[in-house]
Design a protein around this motif. Structure first.
Motif, mmCIF file in Angstrom:
data_model
loop_
_atom_site.group_PDB
_atom_site.id
_atom_site.type_symbol
_atom_site.label_atom_id
_atom_site.label_comp_id
_atom_site.label_asym_id
_atom_site.label_seq_id
_atom_site.Cartn_x
_atom_site.Cartn_y
_atom_site.Cartn_z
ATOM 1 N N ARG A 1 8.459 -111.281 -10.416
ATOM 2 C CA ARG A 1 7.651 -110.168 -9.940
ATOM 3 C C ARG A 1 6.697 -109.678 -11.026
ATOM 4 O O ARG A 1 5.508 -109.460 -10.773
ATOM 5 C CB ARG A 1 8.540 -109.026 -9.470
ATOM 6 N N ALA A 2 7.226 -109.472 -12.240
ATOM 7 C CA ALA A 2 6.391 -108.943 -13.328
ATOM 8 C C ALA A 2 5.290 -109.926 -13.707
ATOM 9 O O ALA A 2 4.163 -109.520 -14.017
ATOM 10 C CB ALA A 2 7.263 -108.630 -14.545
ATOM 11 N N SER A 3 5.582 -111.222 -13.659
ATOM 12 C CA SER A 3 4.569 -112.230 -13.997
ATOM 13 C C SER A 3 3.457 -112.238 -12.961
ATOM 14 O O SER A 3 2.274 -112.366 -13.294
ATOM 15 C CB SER A 3 5.226 -113.609 -14.096
ATOM 16 N N THR A 4 3.828 -112.114 -11.700
ATOM 17 C CA THR A 4 2.822 -112.058 -10.634
ATOM 18 C C THR A 4 1.928 -110.848 -10.811
ATOM 19 O O THR A 4 0.695 -110.937 -10.691
ATOM 20 C CB THR A 4 3.503 -112.017 -9.257
ATOM 21 N N GLU A 5 2.535 -109.692 -11.099
ATOM 22 C CA GLU A 5 1.751 -108.468 -11.281
ATOM 23 C C GLU A 5 0.841 -108.557 -12.496
ATOM 24 O O GLU A 5 -0.258 -108.004 -12.488
ATOM 25 C CB GLU A 5 2.694 -107.274 -11.416
ATOM 26 N N ALA A 6 1.306 -109.258 -13.542
ATOM 27 C CA ALA A 6 0.511 -109.384 -14.763
ATOM 28 C C ALA A 6 -0.491 -110.526 -14.667
ATOM 29 O O ALA A 6 -1.349 -110.673 -15.545
ATOM 30 C CB ALA A 6 1.432 -109.594 -15.971
ATOM 31 N N GLY A 7 -0.399 -111.357 -13.630
ATOM 32 C CA GLY A 7 -1.324 -112.469 -13.449
ATOM 33 C C GLY A 7 -1.141 -113.556 -14.490
ATOM 34 O O GLY A 7 -2.127 -114.148 -14.960
ATOM 35 N N ARG A 8 0.100 -113.843 -14.851
ATOM 36 C CA ARG A 8 0.370 -114.882 -15.843
ATOM 37 C C ARG A 8 1.577 -115.710 -15.405
ATOM 38 O O ARG A 8 2.346 -115.276 -14.548
ATOM 39 C CB ARG A 8 0.628 -114.261 -17.219
ATOM 40 N N PRO A 9 1.745 -116.909 -15.963
ATOM 41 C CA PRO A 9 2.893 -117.744 -15.578
ATOM 42 C C PRO A 9 4.205 -117.117 -16.008
ATOM 43 O O PRO A 9 4.262 -116.311 -16.946
ATOM 44 C CB PRO A 9 2.638 -119.069 -16.307
ATOM 45 N N ILE A 10 5.277 -117.488 -15.331
ATOM 46 C CA ILE A 10 6.597 -116.963 -15.672
ATOM 47 C C ILE A 10 7.009 -117.475 -17.053
ATOM 48 O O ILE A 10 7.050 -118.681 -17.283
ATOM 49 C CB ILE A 10 7.650 -117.395 -14.627
ATOM 50 N N PRO A 11 7.301 -116.582 -18.005
ATOM 51 C CA PRO A 11 7.640 -117.021 -19.362
ATOM 52 C C PRO A 11 9.055 -117.569 -19.469
ATOM 53 O O PRO A 11 9.907 -117.297 -18.622
ATOM 54 C CB PRO A 11 7.491 -115.729 -20.177
ATOM 55 N N GLN A 12 9.280 -118.362 -20.518
ATOM 56 C CA GLN A 12 10.620 -118.839 -20.837
ATOM 57 C C GLN A 12 11.387 -117.726 -21.552
ATOM 58 O O GLN A 12 10.789 -116.886 -22.220
ATOM 59 C CB GLN A 12 10.544 -120.078 -21.731
ATOM 60 N N MET A 13 12.703 -117.734 -21.395
ATOM 61 C CA MET A 13 13.541 -116.714 -22.031
ATOM 62 C C MET A 13 14.286 -117.340 -23.207
ATOM 63 O O MET A 13 15.053 -118.292 -23.040
ATOM 64 C CB MET A 13 14.530 -116.145 -21.013
ATOM 65 N N ASP A 14 14.045 -116.809 -24.410
ATOM 66 C CA ASP A 14 14.760 -117.269 -25.600
ATOM 67 C C ASP A 14 16.258 -116.997 -25.438
ATOM 68 O O ASP A 14 16.644 -115.942 -24.930
ATOM 69 C CB ASP A 14 14.223 -116.523 -26.828
ATOM 70 N N PRO A 15 17.129 -117.933 -25.832
ATOM 71 C CA PRO A 15 18.584 -117.732 -25.671
ATOM 72 C C PRO A 15 19.091 -116.439 -26.310
ATOM 73 O O PRO A 15 19.973 -115.773 -25.765
ATOM 74 C CB PRO A 15 19.193 -118.960 -26.348
ATOM 75 N N GLU A 16 18.540 -116.085 -27.455
ATOM 76 C CA GLU A 16 18.973 -114.866 -28.127
ATOM 77 C C GLU A 16 18.598 -113.635 -27.302
ATOM 78 O O GLU A 16 19.387 -112.693 -27.166
ATOM 79 C CB GLU A 16 18.344 -114.785 -29.520
#
Length: 454
Positions: free
Chosen positions: A334-349
């Protein structure tokens, strides 16, 4: 052109008149067809996709009013314009009661006809758009779209599905941020009331002296600032759902009036002398303990039982840890769509920080944290540094506890390692470390396994 997509049926037993109207409408860009009897018209209503019917009132056999009744039965949303040479008020009232959008009195000009046609088609288009948007809302707020993998939350959703279409009042309880309004909307859009309004009101956000007017409305001159009459939220929600959020904050005087409205299904605006019937379903919510408020004399027990025909208890996020991962993925999208950017990867930490945090602000806090991280992250990757400090700061201790469990440390070993970590954090100052640990220096030496003179 929009006109070319609108099909209009002209019904008149006078063939010449019907053909003239078809020519006028066709010249304006509409697809116009004619029927010379009510029976022929109904056959076209059944077979063709129509946007508007223009019918004469006086016809041999089936009259325009009779045709209206049949059209409403076959196609309730199809607008009808009535043409009559008998433009009395009585004829107009009867046409409107039977569902006519409008009527035109003979003789009329082409401009009068086209104005009535335009208004009827615009109204139909608006109604279709509202219906489409309500359908999207119903899908968006559907129970099936609520993220839930934990047993506690799936139980809540199952019960919500069972009671959604009933008339029973529902009380939603749970901590702030657990999604009470989301459940309230889902109940509304799963019910037969979904085409009517869902009206939310936060009882804690409106001053006590204004809340009565907000709920019940007022008449002009009811009080000093009442310069004009106002429709209350009960009337605004007619046929739909009124959501009373933070209902535990409602003052006692108003609780008595609310109880009366619920019991009588009638509302009297402030300053009015007459009551009006209301048909609304009440869904209320609170993050406070209403039973404790009742015991303290701050909430009416009779109102409580009126509001809590069914009670749904929403668990806090810390008690539904299985939902954290799915919620993170949901809010990332949802946040990526609203920001107009691809869905980011999540660092394990960063993921570990989110998983082990206790979430005192519940789902709302998680959503805010993810939205923040999506905006701040670089190279399309969320790291621990992109999270709020209070969330990122808890990860180290959480991971160390897990590590201690995996190493099968004893309590003595765990205390020793923790004491050494605290001592290191204060630069070896044993007095300060002992103060943080809540022990004296002698006990600190013992936990560290060092002689007291060290």
């Amino acid at each position: 052109m929009e006109n070319e997509r609108s099909t209009i049926l002209v019904v008149d037993d006078d063939r010449e008149m019907a053909n003239i109207l078809v020519e006028i409408l066709s010249a304006a860009g509409y697809r116009a067809i004619a029927a010379n009897s009510g029976a022929d018209a109904l056959a076209l209503v059944r077979r063709d996709h129509l946007d508007l019917v223009i019918s004469d009132l006086r016809m041999v056999g089936m009259s325009g009013h009779q045709l209206q009744v049949e059209i409403r039965r076959l196609a309730p949303n199809l607008p009808v314009l009535i043409i009559t040479a008998f433009g009395s008020i009585q004829t107009a009232v009867e046409s409107m009661k039977l569902g006519a959008f409008d009527y035109i009195t003979k003789p009329f000009s082409n401009d009068e006809l086209m104005l009535a046609v335009t208004r009827a088609l615009e109204d139909r288009s608006l109604r279709q758009e509202i219906k489409r948007l309500r359908g999207e809302l119903a899908h968006s707020y559907g129970l099936e779209n609520i993220v839930a993998a934990s047993h506690k939350m799936t139980e809540v959703l199952e019960m919500a599905g069972q009671i959604a279409d009933s008339a029973a009042s529902v009380l939603l309880t749970g901590e702030s941020g657990t999604g009470k309004e989301l459940i309230a909307r889902a109940l509304h859009f799963r019910s037969r009331r979904q085409q009517a309004p869902f009206v939310p009101v936060n009882c804690a956000a409106i001053p006590d002296n204004l809340l009565e007017s907000e709920l019940f409305g007022h008449v002009k001159g009811a009080f000093t600032d009442a310069r004009q009459s106002k429709t209350g939220l009960f009337q605004s929600a007619r046929g739909g759902t009124l959501f009373l959020d933070e209902v535990g904050e409602m003052p006692l005087m108003l609780q008595a009036k609310l109880l009366r409205v619920i019991e009588d299904k009638r509302v009297r605006p402030v300053g009015a002398t007459e009551e009006s019937p209301v048909d609304v379903r009440i869904v209320s919510a609170t993050n406070s303990d209403l039973e404790a408020a009742i015991a303290a004399g701050k909430f009416r027990v009779d109102l409580y039982y009126r509001l809590a025909t069914v009670t749904l208890v929403l668990p806090p996020l810390r008690e539904r840890s299985e939902d954290i991962g799915p919620l993170i993925r949901h809010f990332l999208g949802r946040a990526s769509t609203e920001a107009g950017r691809p869905i980011p990867q999540m660092d394990p930490e960063a993921a570990a920080c989110l998983t082990h945090y206790q979430w005192p602000g519940n789902i709302r806090e998680l959503q805010n944290a993810i939205s923040r991280a999506v905006i701040l992250c670089r190279n399309n990757r969320i790291t621990r540094g992109d999270l709020p400090i209070k969330i990122a700061g808890e990860e180290s201790a959480a991971v160390n506890i897990e590590e201690a469990v995996s190493r099968r440390l004893t309590i003595d070993q765990l205390e020793r390692e923790y004491s050494r970590a605290v001592l290191a954090s204060v630069g070896g100052n044993k007095s300060e470390a002992a103060g943080i640990l809540g022990i004296d220096r002698k006990t600190l030496y013992r936990k560290l396994g060092e002689p007291e003179s060290a």
